[in-house]
Design an enzyme around this catalytic site. Structure first.
Site, PDB file in Angstrom:
ATOM      1  N   LYS A  14       0.860  -1.193   0.000  1.00  0.00           N
ATOM      2  CA  LYS A  14       0.000   0.000   0.000  1.00  0.00           C
ATOM      3  C   LYS A  14       0.895   1.242   0.000  1.00  0.00           C
ATOM      4  O   LYS A  14       1.720   1.413   0.902  1.00  0.00           O
ATOM      5  CB  LYS A  14      -0.879  -0.017   1.259  1.00  0.00           C
ATOM      6  N   ARG A  67     -17.720   3.813  11.143  1.00  0.00           N
ATOM      7  CA  ARG A  67     -18.397   5.034  10.718  1.00  0.00           C
ATOM      8  C   ARG A  67     -19.741   4.719  10.107  1.00  0.00           C
ATOM      9  O   ARG A  67     -20.738   5.369  10.383  1.00  0.00           O
ATOM     10  CB  ARG A  67     -17.527   5.795   9.700  1.00  0.00           C
ATOM     11  N   SER A 120      -8.751   9.169   6.348  1.00  0.00           N
ATOM     12  CA  SER A 120      -7.403   9.619   5.964  1.00  0.00           C
ATOM     13  C   SER A 120      -7.371   9.949   4.483  1.00  0.00           C
ATOM     14  O   SER A 120      -6.723  10.921   4.071  1.00  0.00           O
ATOM     15  CB  SER A 120      -6.373   8.533   6.276  1.00  0.00           C
TER      16      SER A 120
HETATM   17  P1  ADP Z   1      -7.145   0.853   7.921  1.00  0.00           P
HETATM   18  O1  ADP Z   1      -6.359   0.989   6.657  1.00  0.00           O
HETATM   19  O2  ADP Z   1      -6.714  -0.274   8.814  1.00  0.00           O
HETATM   20  O3  ADP Z   1      -8.651   0.953   7.801  1.00  0.00           O
HETATM   21  P2  ADP Z   1      -7.250   3.532   8.975  1.00  0.00           P
HETATM   22  O4  ADP Z   1      -6.102   4.324   9.472  1.00  0.00           O
HETATM   23  O5  ADP Z   1      -7.988   4.036   7.798  1.00  0.00           O
HETATM   24  O6  ADP Z   1      -6.641   2.106   8.754  1.00  0.00           O
HETATM   25  O7  ADP Z   1      -8.285   3.309  10.151  1.00  0.00           O
HETATM   26  C1  ADP Z   1      -7.925   2.680  11.345  1.00  0.00           C
HETATM   27  C2  ADP Z   1      -9.178   2.422  12.158  1.00  0.00           C
HETATM   28  O8  ADP Z   1      -9.779   3.667  12.515  1.00  0.00           O
HETATM   29  C3  ADP Z   1     -10.263   1.647  11.427  1.00  0.00           C
HETATM   30  O9  ADP Z   1     -10.927   0.821  12.354  1.00  0.00           O
HETATM   31  C4  ADP Z   1     -11.197   2.717  10.935  1.00  0.00           C
HETATM   32  O10 ADP Z   1     -12.504   2.238  10.761  1.00  0.00           O
HETATM   33  C5  ADP Z   1     -11.119   3.686  12.090  1.00  0.00           C
HETATM   34  N1  ADP Z   1     -11.461   5.051  11.677  1.00  0.00           N
HETATM   35  C6  ADP Z   1     -10.984   5.718  10.605  1.00  0.00           C
HETATM   36  N2  ADP Z   1     -11.534   6.957  10.538  1.00  0.00           N
HETATM   37  C7  ADP Z   1     -12.378   7.052  11.598  1.00  0.00           C
HETATM   38  C8  ADP Z   1     -13.279   8.068  12.067  1.00  0.00           C
HETATM   39  N3  ADP Z   1     -13.432   9.222  11.416  1.00  0.00           N
HETATM   40  N4  ADP Z   1     -13.983   7.817  13.190  1.00  0.00           N
HETATM   41  C9  ADP Z   1     -13.849   6.633  13.822  1.00  0.00           C
HETATM   42  N5  ADP Z   1     -13.052   5.625  13.424  1.00  0.00           N
HETATM   43  C10 ADP Z   1     -12.320   5.830  12.322  1.00  0.00           C
END
Ligand code: ADP
Length: 169
Positions: free
Chosen positions: A41, A90, A128
């Site tokens: 990734k 979410r 993100s």
């Molecule tokens: P991944 O690639 O493992 O999904 P992320 O960094 O995108 O990694 O997300 C890590 C965790 O945080 C995941 O469980 C995701 O659902 C959660 N997450 C991401 N954004 C939010 C948000 N805005 N509110 C709550 N949880 C979130």
């Protein structure tokens, strides 16, 4: 000692992630915020930069550790003797995707429960990838990410487009 792993890409850390860390640090003895090292990734921030963002923004929480890992999450969770894996939810789409992963993880490492924590309504639309897209196209992500991340995004943007002047919008 009840250790929970909160794994993620954190590319970059957002206030949605911070909300989950703040809430769960009150529920477990120790939270290990673990940055996934995924070679397939392409990330905007290096592993070290992402770890630093987490460290800087969780220093007020004495029971939060920041680490990174590669390989299977369950193998890492076993090494840490974790009793829980935390994931933030979410939307229903998040749940559908996460449910199957949680089931596989339970098969591979039954000692840990996946604990789903609901996103705060303020951050339901924060991801993100949206943050990166808006920030790299000159939009403001103030309020969606910690201030240090906002600055790191500006520096990254400047490093990626050294020619661009601020008035070229
Ligand atoms: P991944 O690639 O493992 O999904 P992320 O960094 O995108 O990694 O997300 C890590 C965790 O945080 C995941 O469980 C995701 O659902 C959660 N997450 C991401 N954004 C939010 C948000 N805005 N509110 C709550 N949880 C979130």
């Amino acid at each position: 000692m009840k250790v929970a792993i909160y794994p993620g890409s954190f590319d970059p850390l957002t206030n949605g992630h911070m909300d989950i860390i703040n809430k769960t640090s009150k529920l477990f003895d120790q939270i290990v915020a673990a940055v996934v090292h995924n070679v397939s990734k392409q990330a905007l921030f290096t592993l070290a930069e992402r770890e630093e963002m987490l460290r800087e923004n969780t220093k007020h929480l004495s029971n939060v550790r920041v680490e990174s890992f590669s390989g299977l999450l369950v193998d890492y969770a076993r090494r840490k003797q974790a009793c829980a894996i935390i994931r933030g939810l979410r939307t229903v789409a998040d749940f559908e995707y996460e449910m199957y992963i949680a089931m596989v993880n339970k098969d591979l490492y039954p000692e840990a429960e996946t604990v789903f924590v609901l996103a705060d309504s303020k951050y339901i639309y924060v991801s993100s990838s949206i943050v990166k897209e808006v920030a790299l196209l000159n939009g403001s992500v103030k309020g969606l990410v910690p201030e240090s991340v906002n600055k790191a995004l500006a520096l990254k943007k400047a490093a990626l487009n050294p020619e661009e002047k601020p008035d070229e919008r």
